[in-house]
Design a protein around this motif. Structure first.
Motif, PDB file in Angstrom:
ATOM      1  N   HIS A 149      92.712 -55.564 -37.570  1.00  0.00           N
ATOM      2  CA  HIS A 149      93.617 -56.706 -37.738  1.00  0.00           C
ATOM      3  C   HIS A 149      93.806 -57.422 -36.407  1.00  0.00           C
ATOM      4  O   HIS A 149      93.630 -56.827 -35.316  1.00  0.00           O
ATOM      5  CB  HIS A 149      94.957 -56.282 -38.348  1.00  0.00           C
ATOM      6  CG  HIS A 149      95.854 -55.485 -37.447  1.00  0.00           C
ATOM      7  ND1 HIS A 149      96.663 -56.064 -36.493  1.00  0.00           N
ATOM      8  CD2 HIS A 149      96.068 -54.143 -37.353  1.00  0.00           C
ATOM      9  CE1 HIS A 149      97.356 -55.123 -35.867  1.00  0.00           C
ATOM     10  NE2 HIS A 149      97.001 -53.955 -36.344  1.00  0.00           N
ATOM     11  N   GLY A 150      94.147 -58.675 -36.518  1.00  0.00           N
ATOM     12  CA  GLY A 150      94.563 -59.478 -35.370  1.00  0.00           C
ATOM     13  C   GLY A 150      96.005 -59.911 -35.633  1.00  0.00           C
ATOM     14  O   GLY A 150      96.237 -60.749 -36.492  1.00  0.00           O
ATOM     15  N   LEU A 151      96.947 -59.249 -34.964  1.00  0.00           N
ATOM     16  CA  LEU A 151      98.387 -59.548 -35.162  1.00  0.00           C
ATOM     17  C   LEU A 151      98.795 -59.401 -36.625  1.00  0.00           C
ATOM     18  O   LEU A 151      99.607 -60.187 -37.133  1.00  0.00           O
ATOM     19  CB  LEU A 151      98.709 -60.955 -34.644  1.00  0.00           C
ATOM     20  CG  LEU A 151      98.379 -61.243 -33.173  1.00  0.00           C
ATOM     21  CD1 LEU A 151      98.725 -62.679 -32.817  1.00  0.00           C
ATOM     22  CD2 LEU A 151      99.097 -60.266 -32.249  1.00  0.00           C
ATOM     23  N   GLY A 152      98.214 -58.430 -37.322  1.00  0.00           N
ATOM     24  CA  GLY A 152      98.617 -58.151 -38.700  1.00  0.00           C
ATOM     25  C   GLY A 152      97.840 -58.948 -39.741  1.00  0.00           C
ATOM     26  O   GLY A 152      97.943 -58.689 -40.942  1.00  0.00           O
ATOM     27  N   ASN A 153      97.049 -59.902 -39.312  1.00  0.00           N
ATOM     28  CA  ASN A 153      96.091 -60.607 -40.206  1.00  0.00           C
ATOM     29  C   ASN A 153      94.921 -59.655 -40.347  1.00  0.00           C
ATOM     30  O   ASN A 153      94.208 -59.403 -39.369  1.00  0.00           O
ATOM     31  CB  ASN A 153      95.695 -61.913 -39.534  1.00  0.00           C
ATOM     32  CG  ASN A 153      94.713 -62.768 -40.318  1.00  0.00           C
ATOM     33  OD1 ASN A 153      94.076 -63.614 -39.698  1.00  0.00           O
ATOM     34  ND2 ASN A 153      94.610 -62.612 -41.611  1.00  0.00           N
ATOM     35  N   ASP A 154      94.797 -59.034 -41.565  1.00  0.00           N
ATOM     36  CA  ASP A 154      93.929 -57.868 -41.636  1.00  0.00           C
ATOM     37  C   ASP A 154      92.588 -58.143 -42.301  1.00  0.00           C
ATOM     38  O   ASP A 154      92.456 -59.021 -43.159  1.00  0.00           O
ATOM     39  CB  ASP A 154      94.659 -56.696 -42.325  1.00  0.00           C
ATOM     40  CG  ASP A 154      94.937 -56.930 -43.805  1.00  0.00           C
ATOM     41  OD1 ASP A 154      94.957 -55.931 -44.531  1.00  0.00           O
ATOM     42  OD2 ASP A 154      95.123 -58.095 -44.213  1.00  0.00           O
ATOM     43  N   PHE A 155      91.620 -57.344 -41.863  1.00  0.00           N
ATOM     44  CA  PHE A 155      90.219 -57.581 -42.208  1.00  0.00           C
ATOM     45  C   PHE A 155      89.501 -56.298 -42.578  1.00  0.00           C
ATOM     46  O   PHE A 155      89.795 -55.232 -42.019  1.00  0.00           O
ATOM     47  CB  PHE A 155      89.479 -58.191 -41.004  1.00  0.00           C
ATOM     48  CG  PHE A 155      90.172 -59.355 -40.371  1.00  0.00           C
ATOM     49  CD1 PHE A 155      90.763 -59.228 -39.120  1.00  0.00           C
ATOM     50  CD2 PHE A 155      90.268 -60.567 -41.039  1.00  0.00           C
ATOM     51  CE1 PHE A 155      91.427 -60.302 -38.534  1.00  0.00           C
ATOM     52  CE2 PHE A 155      90.940 -61.643 -40.466  1.00  0.00           C
ATOM     53  CZ  PHE A 155      91.523 -61.518 -39.209  1.00  0.00           C
TER      54      PHE A 155
END
Ligand SMILES: N[C@H](CCC[C@H](N)C(=O)O)C(=O)O
Length: 280
Positions: free
Chosen positions: A9-15
């Protein structure tokens, strides 16, 4: 069929990130939606695919799919995770990566502290490039949404963004205006919707209702688009700290024709193996 993946994730934007350089699989939209499902699958905002380069001057190809299965042109938080993934998967040892996306070339720089700085390219402001239905390019546009006239900025970072000014992100109408604007007919490819609170000329608070994913904890291209729109409106300086629900990004833009630079962290959560059995 066995498929290795990494959850990041990037700051909780998850992948979910998948290496299709050393693995081979063909994922269709229904399977992508299933993997995205937070009950029936793994769960993600976006699926990031690493592919071999299609040009000699590029290190990798980077493809992005939203949770609804739609393929999109750009993902800022995902680009930072992409850079960390390809190094930790030992696909490259480079600190500077040139990556091909559906919206053009981006450059990724891995800093000594593990943060990643991304040249996101220059924003596109002409309505036809966003795409947004308007007769000519303006700093802001009036748009009818849910019986109200709203003022928006419209910016493409390779993917389309509408940016609204709000007094306080905590009370912003994200759940109501977000979906209405996301699918507004003046945005023929739909749109990501940013709600920006200007704290001062170097700081904003931002929430983003993302196209194809709903509200996320952070949106890298949304942070870039918000800063561009704020600078064009004369509200921000060229370097801005963007505070999102999931954390902060450093965004810089020196003006028309110049690239937008985004710097921020990444996180690797777990590695996993997908065996694609029955699908709903
Ligand atoms: N939902 C976006 C793609 C992901 C963008 C976001 N996660 C980012 O970090 O830039 C779109 O449909 O254009």
């Amino acid at each position: 069929m066995r498929l290795e993946f990494t959850k990041m994730h990037g700051l909780g934007n998850d992948f979910v990130v998948i290496d299709l350089v050393t693995q081979r699989v063909r994922l269709e939209a229904p399977q992508i939606r299933q993997i995205a499902d937070r009950h029936f699958g793994v769960g993600f905002d976006q699926l990031l695919i690493v592919e071999p380069p299609t040009r000699p001057d590029v290190d990798f190809k980077y493809r992005i799919f939203n949770a609804d299965g739609s393929e999109v042109q750009q993902c800022g938080n995902g680009a930072r995770c992409f850079a960390r993934f390809v190094r930790e998967r030992r696909l490259t040892r480079k600190n500077k990566l040139v990556v091909e996306t559906a919206s053009g070339i981006i450059e990724l720089f891995v800093n000594a502290n593990g943060w990643v700085r991304v040249n996101m390219g220059a924003p596109r402001l002409e309505p036809a490039e966003i795409p947004f239905k308007a007769d000519l390019h303006c700093q802001t546009y009036d748009i009818e949404v849910g019986g109200r006239t709203l003022e928006i900025g419209a910016v493409s970072m390779g993917n389309p963004h509408a940016v609204l000014l709000v007094d306080n992100v905590e009370t912003a109408p994200v759940e109501t205006v977000g979906p209405l604007l996301e699918s507004h007919p003046r945005f023929p490819e739909r749109v990501n919707v940013g709600f920006m609170q200007v704290v001062d000329r170097q700081n904003i608070n931002l929430r983003v209702y993302e196209r194809g994913a709903g509200e996320t904890l952070a949106c890298g291209t949304g942070a870039c688009a918000a800063v561009v729109s704020g600078i064009l409106r004369g509200l921000l300086d060229e370097r801005v700290r963007v505070k999102l629900p999931g954390g902060e990004l450093d965004i810089r833009w020196q003006g028309q024709g110049e690239p937008v630079w985004m710097t921020g962290p990444t996180a690797r959560v777990f590695d996993g193996v997908l065996r694609l059995y029955e699908w709903r």
